[in-house]
Design an enzyme around this catalytic site. Structure first.
Site, mmCIF file in Angstrom:
data_model
loop_
_atom_site.group_PDB
_atom_site.id
_atom_site.type_symbol
_atom_site.label_atom_id
_atom_site.label_comp_id
_atom_site.label_asym_id
_atom_site.label_seq_id
_atom_site.Cartn_x
_atom_site.Cartn_y
_atom_site.Cartn_z
ATOM 1 N N CYS A 2 0.819 -1.206 0.000
ATOM 2 C CA CYS A 2 0.000 0.000 0.000
ATOM 3 C C CYS A 2 0.860 1.266 0.000
ATOM 4 C CB CYS A 2 -0.967 0.069 1.171
ATOM 5 S SG CYS A 2 -2.165 -1.249 1.200
ATOM 6 N N ARG A 27 6.552 -1.123 -3.890
ATOM 7 C CA ARG A 27 6.147 -1.615 -2.574
ATOM 8 C C ARG A 27 5.204 -2.809 -2.679
ATOM 9 N NH1 ARG A 27 6.461 2.886 1.310
ATOM 10 N NH2 ARG A 27 4.693 2.091 2.451
ATOM 11 N N TRP A 74 -2.590 -3.103 -1.573
ATOM 12 C CA TRP A 74 -2.209 -4.513 -1.488
ATOM 13 C C TRP A 74 -3.277 -5.157 -0.598
ATOM 14 C CZ3 TRP A 74 -0.573 -8.134 2.241
ATOM 15 C CH2 TRP A 74 0.101 -9.247 1.742
ATOM 16 N N ASN A 100 -3.613 3.311 4.499
ATOM 17 C CA ASN A 100 -2.709 2.161 4.628
ATOM 18 C C ASN A 100 -2.853 1.616 6.030
ATOM 19 O OD1 ASN A 100 -1.710 2.837 2.189
ATOM 20 N ND2 ASN A 100 0.312 3.473 2.907
ATOM 21 N N GLY A 101 -2.726 0.302 6.173
ATOM 22 C CA GLY A 101 -2.766 -0.294 7.500
ATOM 23 C C GLY A 101 -3.972 -1.194 7.654
ATOM 24 N N GLU A 479 18.660 -18.202 2.112
ATOM 25 C CA GLU A 479 18.426 -16.991 1.332
ATOM 26 C C GLU A 479 18.269 -17.331 -0.152
ATOM 27 O OE1 GLU A 479 17.450 -14.158 1.609
ATOM 28 O OE2 GLU A 479 18.101 -13.130 -0.189
ATOM 29 N N LYS A 483 14.984 -16.573 -2.461
ATOM 30 C CA LYS A 483 15.074 -15.767 -3.686
ATOM 31 C C LYS A 483 14.449 -16.513 -4.862
ATOM 32 C CE LYS A 483 15.934 -12.981 -2.579
ATOM 33 N NZ LYS A 483 15.980 -11.937 -1.658
ATOM 34 N N GLU A 486 10.524 -16.804 -4.401
ATOM 35 C CA GLU A 486 9.684 -15.600 -4.456
ATOM 36 C C GLU A 486 9.538 -15.019 -5.861
ATOM 37 O OE1 GLU A 486 10.856 -12.204 -2.043
ATOM 38 O OE2 GLU A 486 12.952 -12.610 -2.401
ATOM 39 N N LYS A 597 6.980 -5.024 -1.217
ATOM 40 C CA LYS A 597 8.354 -4.686 -0.838
ATOM 41 C C LYS A 597 8.429 -4.270 0.621
ATOM 42 C CE LYS A 597 12.680 -3.768 -1.724
ATOM 43 N NZ LYS A 597 13.563 -4.937 -1.874
HETATM 44 O O1 M6R Z 1 12.316 -4.312 4.751
HETATM 45 P P1 M6R Z 1 12.681 -5.557 5.475
HETATM 46 O O2 M6R Z 1 14.116 -5.935 5.289
HETATM 47 O O3 M6R Z 1 12.339 -5.508 6.938
HETATM 48 O O4 M6R Z 1 11.807 -6.689 4.827
HETATM 49 C C1 M6R Z 1 11.793 -7.988 5.330
HETATM 50 C C2 M6R Z 1 11.229 -8.946 4.328
HETATM 51 O O5 M6R Z 1 9.909 -8.625 4.023
HETATM 52 C C3 M6R Z 1 12.054 -8.948 3.026
HETATM 53 O O6 M6R Z 1 13.377 -9.226 3.264
HETATM 54 C C4 M6R Z 1 11.479 -9.998 2.050
HETATM 55 O O7 M6R Z 1 11.717 -11.275 2.544
HETATM 56 C C5 M6R Z 1 12.074 -9.800 0.660
HETATM 57 N N1 M6R Z 1 11.047 -9.896 -0.316
HETATM 58 C C6 M6R Z 1 13.076 -10.817 0.317
HETATM 59 O O8 M6R Z 1 13.553 -10.702 -0.976
#
Ligand code: M6R
Length: 602
Positions: A2, A27, A74, A100-101, A479, A483, A486, A597
């Site tokens: 959002c 985002r 979102w 938002n929220g 990790e 990646k 996702e 994001k």
């Molecule tokens: O902004 P942040 O680092 O706190 O976000 C945490 C996760 O949402 C973020 O790392 C998410 O897992 C990414 N999409 C990974 O690529």
């Protein structure tokens, strides 16, 4: 997740709002809309499911407007649809808001005040705008009072922008937990969820804090609390270069951001160097860290994975026991804490709601905290005692790449500066080591063709995959798996190599891709043995090894670096494998389905 924009001034609000929404696309969202007041004082609402491009087609571009609000949604309450997209309006259409929220007590509010109102959406947001209208129209309150009375009745998180079409010279805003900035201009003012959205218009921003209301006109911007006390707050200058927000000749931001990693390593060394060319961190941070008996790292997703590497660095180099926790778990199942804990929040965005709710609790307990983030002035940065910035430049692709490596590098710097002060290490080698890391990263990002071939060979048609490793290689496996899943939607598990045989090996079939990461000498043989166990059961195996530990038929050999920093380099081919796999599958690499994001809801 959002995004909000608002504009009031002489220019065409429509274009500014649409451009701002485009800047917030990163985002994550599934519908979008704008509401503008035309120069003839008529309100125009445009909403569309899907991308901003579709919204642009829907907008009547002949409308000339000088005030408006916009939103990327979102979905949380109600499916993604035009009906549920923001802005939402009161039944009378006098009030229009974006939000938002998440409003946790929206059902109770509805039952208490709005039983007779016919709602047109499934959202919690519509409750807010109907409630404002109810207080204004039923109780006869002035708009600001009705707004305040409504938000006081709400429980949950919100950032809201409001227009009352009977007085369209003002845009109102309020926030609690969700971020909102006010931007100052000459003859105009703006509202936005983050500075990127409006950096083309202004670089002067004022933070709105929780439980404050802003009254924004084209020439003035004032803030007050719910009791009506006026709050004076200076603006800050957002150090954002609008060129950083463009992807230039790159097809996707993710590829650009992967390529930027060697430069980010070098930049970090410069940013954390003092005038004597030594790595340096605010002594208050180091003293507070060294006065603690245990570090608690709190993070989510990729940042959590960086935290796992950070634990190893802090324990090895500064010799302080360290725990790493997923923020959404820690807040509600807090473990027994040590006597003198030190909290490190890792968050690229600095806005992650799961991490923030932990910070709220640690602040209540008056425990010291440090945020490691890419976004100066973000909520986590503001609300913790200390901040260390990642200096990675804006990360736009949803899949985090350069922020992950920057997080590890910053934690390495923290560990080294603390270790030197504590005496657990005698000499500083990190500047040199990070230089070698940057060169090694460069070698790998220059080898894209080879990695693209491997992505085609191993991952083009498979439905599932595994990354395995031990120690730090296990952490990188987690990790790497995140990646790949996702952005390519290949179901991937990151696994401790030795644990596979305790059950999960049952999933290995003919052709299942299993990728082993081998950078640690003491466990290299064991990991290779575990990989062989999968190969014997039909797996299509690949090895990413470090020079010196490599064997002739390893598919990817990364240059030799300090083993403690190997994740910074071994992760690069895994990022590229994910990128090419996603690309070959025809996915939207930068905006994978269902993801946001900046995850600002719990
Ligand atoms: O902004 P942040 O680092 O706190 O976000 C945490 C996760 O949402 C973020 O790392 C998410 O897992 C990414 N999409 C990974 O690529």
């Amino acid at each position: 997740m959002c995004g909000i924009v608002g504009y009031i001034g002489a220019k065409d609000a429509k274009d500014i709002l649409l451009n701002g929404l485009e800047k917030l696309e990163y985002r994550g969202y599934d519908s979008a809309g704008i509401y503008v007041m035309s120069n003839e004082q008529r309100g125009h609402l445009f909403k569309e499911k899907g991308r901003i491009a579709a919204l642009k087609d829907r907008v009547d571009h002949s409308v000339e407007a000088n005030a408006g609000i916009g939103h990327t949604r979102w979905a949380t309450h109600g499916e993604p649809s035009v009906r549920n997209a923001h802005p939402h309006q009161s039944t009378s259409e006098r009030f229009t808001i974006v939000h938002n929220g998440v409003i946790e007590n929206y059902q109770e509010v509805r039952d208490a005040y709005l039983e007779d109102i016919e709602l047109v959406s499934d959202t919690d947001t519509e409750i807010i705008v109907q409630l404002i209208a109810w207080f204004a129209e039923e109780e006869g309150l002035a708009t600001l009072d009705a707004f305040k009375k409504a938000i006081v009745a709400l429980e949950g998180s919100y950032a809201i922008a409001l227009i009352d079409n009977t007085n369209p010279d003002i845009v109102y805003a309020a926030k609690n937990k969700s971020p909102l900035l006010l931007g100052k201009g000459d003859g105009f003012n703006v509202i936005c969820s983050d500075a990127m959205a409006m950096i083309k218009e202004t670089n002067q921003f004022v933070e709105l804090m929780d439980k404050e209301v802003a009254i924004v006109s084209k020439d003035s911007l004032s803030i007050e609390n719910y009791a009506g006390d006026v709050i004076e707050r200076d603006h800050y200058i957002a150090e954002l270069d609008s060129d950083d927000l463009e992807k230039g000749t790159y097809p996707y931001y993710m590829l650009k951001e992967i390529d930027e990693q060697p430069a980010v390593m070098r930049k970090l060394v410069l940013k954390y160097q003092d005038e004597n060319d030594h790595l340096s961190i605010d002594p208050k941070i180091i003293d507070t860290l060294l006065a603690s008996d245990r570090v608690y790292i709190i993070a989510a997703g990729t940042s959590y994975h960086a935290g796992l590497v950070g634990k190893k660095l802090i324990e090895e180099v500064a010799q302080i026991p360290t725990e790493v926790h997923v923020s959404s778990e820690f807040g509600y199942n807090t473990p027994l804490l040590s006597e003198k804990p030190f909290f490190i929040f890792i968050s690229q965005s600095g806005e992650t709601a799961d991490s923030r709710q932990v910070l709220v609790k640690t602040n209540e307990m008056k425990l010291p905290s440090l945020t490691v983030t890419n976004v100066a002035g973000s909520t986590l940065s503001r609300e913790s005692d200390f901040t260390l910035l990642l200096h990675a430049g804006p990360e736009i692709a949803v899949a985090s790449t350069k922020a992950y490596t920057a997080q590890i590098a910053v934690l390495a710097i923290l560990a080294e500066v603390a270790g030197l002060k504590k005496g657990t290490i005698k000499e500083s080698t990190l500047i040199h080591d990070l230089g070698i890391v940057a060169n090694a990263m460069q070698t790998l990002v220059d080898d894209k063709d080879r990695i693209e071939e491997l992505a085609s060979e191993y991952l083009s048609i498979s439905r599932n995959a595994f990354y395995i490793g031990r120690g730090m290689d296990y952490h990188v496996s987690l990790e790497a798996a995140l990646k790949l899943k996702e952005i390519s939607y290949v179901q991937t598990e990151g696994f401790a190599a030795g644990e596979l045989k305790h059950g999960t090996i049952a999933l290995i079939e003919d052709g299942t891709p299993v990728i082993a990461i081998v950078t640690e000498g003491k466990v290299a043989g064991h990991t290779r043995g575990n990989l062989q166990e999968t190969k014997a059961r039909g797996a299509h195996t690949m090895v990413i090894s470090m020079d010196g530990l490599n064997r002739p038929d390893d598919q990817i050999v990364i240059p030799k670096v300090n083993p403690l920093l190997s994740p910074l380099v071994s992760v690069i081919p895994t990022q590229l494998l994910s990128y090419f796999c996603s690309l070959h599958r025809g996915n939207d690499v930068d905006k994978p389905r269902n993801l946001a994001k900046s995850v600002t809801v719990e």
